[in-house]
Design an enzyme around this catalytic site. Structure first.
Site, PDB file in Angstrom:
ATOM      1  N   CYS A 135      23.395   1.469   8.774  1.00 34.10           N
ATOM      2  CA  CYS A 135      22.855   0.647   7.706  1.00 34.10           C
ATOM      3  C   CYS A 135      23.594   0.882   6.400  1.00 34.10           C
ATOM      4  O   CYS A 135      23.929   1.984   6.047  1.00 34.10           O
ATOM      5  CB  CYS A 135      21.354   0.895   7.532  1.00 34.10           C
ATOM      6  SG  CYS A 135      20.925   2.466   6.820  1.00 34.10           S
TER       7      CYS A 135
ATOM      8  N   CYS B 298      18.303   1.866  -1.094  1.00 37.73           N
ATOM      9  CA  CYS B 298      17.200   2.744  -0.704  1.00 37.73           C
ATOM     10  C   CYS B 298      17.129   3.902  -1.685  1.00 37.73           C
ATOM     11  O   CYS B 298      18.157   4.419  -2.115  1.00 37.73           O
ATOM     12  CB  CYS B 298      17.427   3.263   0.716  1.00 37.73           C
ATOM     13  SG  CYS B 298      16.059   4.297   1.311  1.00 37.73           S
TER      14      CYS B 298
ATOM     15  N   SER C 212      10.298   2.163  11.078  1.00 38.40           N
ATOM     16  CA  SER C 212      10.780   3.537  10.923  1.00 38.40           C
ATOM     17  C   SER C 212      10.427   4.048   9.532  1.00 38.40           C
ATOM     18  O   SER C 212      10.277   3.268   8.579  1.00 38.40           O
ATOM     19  CB  SER C 212      12.295   3.593  11.129  1.00 38.40           C
ATOM     20  OG  SER C 212      12.946   3.124   9.981  1.00 38.40           O
TER      21      SER C 212
ATOM     22  N   SER D 186      11.999   9.325  11.247  1.00 37.11           N
ATOM     23  CA  SER D 186      13.371   9.825  11.124  1.00 37.11           C
ATOM     24  C   SER D 186      13.296  11.286  10.712  1.00 37.11           C
ATOM     25  O   SER D 186      13.213  11.611   9.530  1.00 37.11           O
ATOM     26  CB  SER D 186      14.135   9.022  10.070  1.00 37.11           C
ATOM     27  OG  SER D 186      14.159   7.656  10.437  1.00 37.11           O
ATOM     28  N   LEU D 187      13.305  12.157  11.706  1.00 35.05           N
ATOM     29  CA  LEU D 187      13.066  13.582  11.434  1.00 35.05           C
ATOM     30  C   LEU D 187      14.381  14.294  11.118  1.00 35.05           C
ATOM     31  O   LEU D 187      14.486  14.996  10.136  1.00 35.05           O
ATOM     32  CB  LEU D 187      12.374  14.219  12.648  1.00 35.05           C
ATOM     33  CG  LEU D 187      11.690  15.551  12.365  1.00 35.05           C
ATOM     34  CD1 LEU D 187      10.459  15.360  11.491  1.00 35.05           C
ATOM     35  CD2 LEU D 187      11.306  16.261  13.667  1.00 35.05           C
ATOM     36  N   HIS D 188      15.337  14.171  12.003  1.00 32.82           N
ATOM     37  CA  HIS D 188      16.704  14.680  11.857  1.00 32.82           C
ATOM     38  C   HIS D 188      16.851  16.193  11.907  1.00 32.82           C
ATOM     39  O   HIS D 188      17.967  16.685  12.090  1.00 32.82           O
ATOM     40  CB  HIS D 188      17.395  14.122  10.600  1.00 32.82           C
ATOM     41  CG  HIS D 188      17.435  12.632  10.558  1.00 32.82           C
ATOM     42  ND1 HIS D 188      17.775  11.854  11.651  1.00 32.82           N
ATOM     43  CD2 HIS D 188      17.134  11.738   9.567  1.00 32.82           C
ATOM     44  CE1 HIS D 188      17.707  10.566  11.331  1.00 32.82           C
ATOM     45  NE2 HIS D 188      17.302  10.465  10.085  1.00 32.82           N
TER      46      HIS D 188
ATOM     47  N   GLY E 129      16.842   0.517   3.579  1.00 31.70           N
ATOM     48  CA  GLY E 129      15.553   0.737   2.937  1.00 31.70           C
ATOM     49  C   GLY E 129      14.570   1.567   3.741  1.00 31.70           C
ATOM     50  O   GLY E 129      14.749   1.798   4.932  1.00 31.70           O
ATOM     51  N   GLU E 130      13.565   2.045   3.042  1.00 30.24           N
ATOM     52  CA  GLU E 130      12.453   2.784   3.647  1.00 30.24           C
ATOM     53  C   GLU E 130      11.262   1.816   3.672  1.00 30.24           C
ATOM     54  O   GLU E 130      10.665   1.500   2.625  1.00 30.24           O
ATOM     55  CB  GLU E 130      12.151   4.032   2.794  1.00 30.24           C
ATOM     56  CG  GLU E 130      10.773   4.629   2.951  1.00 30.24           C
ATOM     57  CD  GLU E 130      10.400   5.013   4.387  1.00 30.24           C
ATOM     58  OE1 GLU E 130      11.171   5.694   5.053  1.00 30.24           O
ATOM     59  OE2 GLU E 130       9.308   4.607   4.839  1.00 30.24           O
TER      60      GLU E 130
ATOM     61  N   CYS F 136      23.783   8.912   4.666  1.00 34.08           N
ATOM     62  CA  CYS F 136      23.571   7.480   4.877  1.00 34.08           C
ATOM     63  C   CYS F 136      24.232   6.657   3.774  1.00 34.08           C
ATOM     64  O   CYS F 136      24.082   6.955   2.583  1.00 34.08           O
ATOM     65  CB  CYS F 136      22.059   7.242   4.902  1.00 34.08           C
ATOM     66  SG  CYS F 136      21.575   5.542   4.640  1.00 34.08           S
TER      67      CYS F 136
HETATM   68  S1  SF4 Z   1      18.607   7.044   6.116  1.00 38.21           S
HETATM   69 FE1  SF4 Z   1      17.070   5.420   5.771  1.00 38.21          FE
HETATM   70  S2  SF4 Z   1      15.631   6.391   4.337  1.00 38.21           S
HETATM   71 FE2  SF4 Z   1      17.480   7.655   4.254  1.00 38.21          FE
HETATM   72  S3  SF4 Z   1      18.671   6.780   2.539  1.00 38.21           S
HETATM   73 FE3  SF4 Z   1      19.343   5.735   4.441  1.00 38.21          FE
HETATM   74  S4  SF4 Z   1      18.118   3.847   4.513  1.00 38.21           S
HETATM   75 FE4  SF4 Z   1      17.101   5.271   3.105  1.00 38.21          FE
END
Ligand code: SF4
Length: 372
Positions: free
Chosen positions: A363, A132, A221, A244-246, A187-188, A139
């Protein structure tokens, strides 16, 4: 469990990575599939027959395709549904109800999917990119950067494989039906828009052109790619949008979710509002709870004020720490207070369960462990 993974060295050689992914019927619309058949010198209806075996019967074994002449079956399978993903490893937990699969793509790239059986549904979480490029520092996938986009065929293959596992009773509890799909793996999704959109059509198109799963059972997402959300608004496909605000403040979000320097919290929420208005679907706000980073009461208060009159639901996710990371999940008491404050604003809030923790559930973690 993940710590017991064997040492296997993978070699990523450049020429291999440049190899083009073989084309697959899942890359094309039903009309294009027929054109492809004609281009290959076949009657157009052969495309529908193969689609029916693939999407309706989840079959990739041409020997069972009895409506197609025996001497044509293998050729059609090679031309239309070449094998795009190969299972490298599966790990399970929650008494087998959660299974994480690691897949190798044709060029050696690794991606992950997670299949989770609950009492009332079975969900697969799939990857839309290998790695990503969004670089979120908490992440595992983000740490490795983007290797490449997946094709619609590679995305769809993860879903069809999950549907097969469900139908053949691989999970405890006997055969079941894959009911939900979430684009929350590596991934996004909106950064790989066209392939993700084709995959969404493959999921929602009725048999024989797709899996016939309701758009309402699909969640896409995004970290907040406003241009992607705006495109999605016009697709007429009411999937659930998860933002995905966080954190509710731009200052912290600029570092937690670096794309925030391009689209601020306010713009992302406005785009999500427009999506909710057009589709009639409530959107979700994903919020990884990170101890002493984004879990303070003032942030809960700010988030509550931001969301109180919006058609949004908050999912709080205790952080699943990346190995070696300085960040960890919030204390239970801080999490409870966060929930209390959000609810005091009338914002529906759920603390997500943490399926798959002991199998490198977040992930990118299984792939990262495997490569190491
Ligand atoms: S949280 Fe989602 S968008 Fe952010 S780096 Fe990880 S996989 Fe990519």
């Amino acid at each position: 469990m993940g710590n017991d993974l064997p040492e296997i060295k993978l070699v990523f050689d450049e020429p291999k990575l440049k190899k083009k992914t073989p084309r697959h019927i899942a890359d094309f619309s039903p009309e294009q599939r027929k054109d492809l058949a004609v281009e290959l010198g076949l009657p157009a209806f052969r495309a529908n027959q193969v689609s029916n075996h693939y999407f309706t019967h989840l079959s990739s074994n041409p020997q069972t395709w009895s409506d197609i002449p025996a001497d044509l079956r293998e050729t059609l399978a090679e031309l239309f549904i070449p094998k795009l993903i190969e299972l490298v490893r599966s790990v399970t937990c929650d008494n087998g109800m959660t299974r994480k699969d690691l897949w190798r793509l044709h060029d050696g790239v690794l991606v992950e999917s997670v299949l989770m059986r609950y009492t009332d549904r079975t969900t697969v979480c799939i990857s839309s990119q290998a790695g990503c490029g969004m670089n979120c520092p908490f992440c595992a996938t983000g740490q490795a950067g983007l290797t490449r986009n997946l094709t619609a065929g590679e995305i769809t293959e993860q879903i069809v494989a999950a549907a097969r596992s469900c139908a053949s009773g691989e999970l405890p509890g006997g055969p079941t039906r894959l009911s939900n799909i979430v684009f929350m793996g590596m991934g996004e999704p909106l950064a790989n828009y066209n392939s993700v959109m084709r995959s969404l059509r493959n999921i929602t198109d009725p048999n024989p052109h797709g899996l016939g799963i309701s758009a309402r059972s699909v969640t896409v997402s995004t970290v907040g790619l406003v241009n992607g959300i705006e495109r999605l608004i016009n697709e007429g496909l009411p999937v659930t949008l998860a933002i995905s605000l966080h954190t509710p403040d731009d200052e912290l979000r600029n570092s937690l979710v670096p794309i925030n320097s391009r689209w601020k919290v306010k713009e992302v929420l406005q785009a999500a509002d427009a999506y909710a208005e057009k589709t009639g679907r409530r959107y979700s706000i994903e919020y990884a709870m990170i101890k002493d980073i984004n879990d303070q009461t003032w942030r809960a208060d700010l988030l509550g004020r931001l969301l109180k009159n919006r058609n949004a639901h908050v999912n709080l996710i205790p952080l699943n720490p990346t190995p070696g990371s300085k960040w960890t999940a919030s204390r239970p008491e801080d999490e409870a207070e966060f929930v209390r404050i959000l609810e005091s604003y009338g914002v529906p809030t759920t603390v997500r369960d943490t399926r798959g923790r002991e199998i490198e559930g977040a992930c990118g973690q299984l792939a990262a462990a495997f490569i190491k």
